[in-house]
Design a protein around this motif. Structure first.
Motif, short mmCIF file in Angstrom:
data_model
loop_
_atom_site.label_atom_id
_atom_site.label_comp_id
_atom_site.label_asym_id
_atom_site.label_seq_id
_atom_site.Cartn_x
_atom_site.Cartn_y
_atom_site.Cartn_z
N UNK A 1 53.09 67.80 83.24
CA UNK A 1 51.79 67.66 83.88
C UNK A 1 50.88 68.83 83.57
N UNK A 2 49.65 68.80 84.06
CA UNK A 2 48.72 69.90 83.84
C UNK A 2 49.12 71.14 84.64
N UNK A 3 48.58 72.28 84.24
CA UNK A 3 48.82 73.52 84.98
C UNK A 3 48.23 73.40 86.38
N UNK A 4 48.90 74.00 87.33
CA UNK A 4 48.43 73.96 88.72
C UNK A 4 48.27 75.37 89.26
N UNK A 5 47.47 75.48 90.29
CA UNK A 5 47.31 76.72 91.05
C UNK A 5 47.83 76.44 92.44
N UNK A 6 48.84 77.21 92.85
CA UNK A 6 49.38 77.05 94.19
C UNK A 6 48.80 78.14 95.08
N UNK A 7 48.03 77.73 96.07
CA UNK A 7 47.39 78.66 96.98
C UNK A 7 48.42 79.22 97.98
N UNK A 8 48.13 80.37 98.59
CA UNK A 8 49.07 80.96 99.55
C UNK A 8 49.43 80.02 100.71
N UNK A 9 48.54 79.08 101.05
CA UNK A 9 48.85 78.15 102.14
C UNK A 9 49.64 76.94 101.67
N UNK A 10 50.05 76.94 100.39
CA UNK A 10 50.88 75.87 99.85
C UNK A 10 50.10 74.73 99.21
N UNK A 11 48.79 74.72 99.38
CA UNK A 11 47.99 73.65 98.77
C UNK A 11 47.91 73.84 97.26
N UNK A 12 47.74 72.71 96.56
CA UNK A 12 47.68 72.71 95.11
C UNK A 12 46.24 72.48 94.67
N UNK A 13 45.82 73.23 93.66
CA UNK A 13 44.53 73.01 93.02
C UNK A 13 44.77 72.95 91.51
N UNK A 14 43.91 72.19 90.85
CA UNK A 14 43.96 72.10 89.39
C UNK A 14 42.57 72.48 88.89
N UNK A 15 42.52 73.44 87.99
CA UNK A 15 41.24 73.84 87.41
C UNK A 15 40.75 72.72 86.50
N UNK A 16 39.47 72.41 86.61
CA UNK A 16 38.87 71.34 85.80
C UNK A 16 39.15 71.57 84.32
N UNK A 17 39.00 72.81 83.85
CA UNK A 17 39.25 73.12 82.44
C UNK A 17 40.69 72.83 82.05
N UNK A 18 41.64 73.17 82.93
CA UNK A 18 43.06 72.91 82.64
C UNK A 18 43.35 71.42 82.58
N UNK A 19 42.75 70.65 83.48
CA UNK A 19 42.95 69.20 83.47
C UNK A 19 42.38 68.60 82.19
N UNK A 20 41.17 69.03 81.81
CA UNK A 20 40.56 68.52 80.58
C UNK A 20 41.39 68.89 79.35
N UNK A 21 41.90 70.11 79.29
CA UNK A 21 42.73 70.55 78.17
C UNK A 21 44.00 69.71 78.09
N UNK A 22 44.62 69.46 79.24
CA UNK A 22 45.84 68.66 79.28
C UNK A 22 45.55 67.24 78.80
N UNK A 23 44.45 66.65 79.28
CA UNK A 23 44.09 65.30 78.86
C UNK A 23 43.78 65.26 77.36
N UNK A 24 43.10 66.28 76.85
CA UNK A 24 42.83 66.35 75.41
C UNK A 24 44.12 66.37 74.60
N UNK A 25 45.14 67.04 75.13
CA UNK A 25 46.44 67.09 74.44
C UNK A 25 47.15 65.76 74.42
N UNK A 26 46.80 64.87 75.31
CA UNK A 26 47.41 63.54 75.35
C UNK A 26 46.65 62.53 74.49
#
Length: 95
Positions: free
Chosen positions: A63-88
């Protein structure tokens, strides 16, 4: 146009109006997506991508790279999602 205000000596003096300070626009700010936003984007007409599929991809490291916040929530940077999709992305004419 200025405004007239009393001076300390009792006379009047012309003062410049106070201009609000404008904050510079940041161009380096990351756009972070919540997991629900990512799942909705990756889903189809029947609904968002199932969380179980997302977790499988993360477990397998596909899957794409994720950012795990200190409160446990997950975020995905738009640039990382686009890069991952481009790779597919595959050109159907290329072999």
């Amino acid at each position: 146009m200025g405004t007239i205000s009393p001076s300390a000596g009792g006379g009047r003096r012309l003062t410049k109006p106070i201009q609000p300070t404008k904050q510079p626009t940041r161009t380096d700010q990351r756009i972070l997506l919540t997991l629900d936003q990512v799942l909705a984007e990756l889903g189809g007409p029947d609904g968002p991508l199932p969380r179980s599929t997302w977790h499988d991809w993360q477990t397998k490291g596909t899957g794409p790279k994720v950012i795990k916040l200190p409160n446990g929530q997950i975020r995905v940077a738009r640039d990382d999602l686009n890069t991952w999709l481009d790779g597919l992305t595959r050109d159907p004419g290329a072999r």
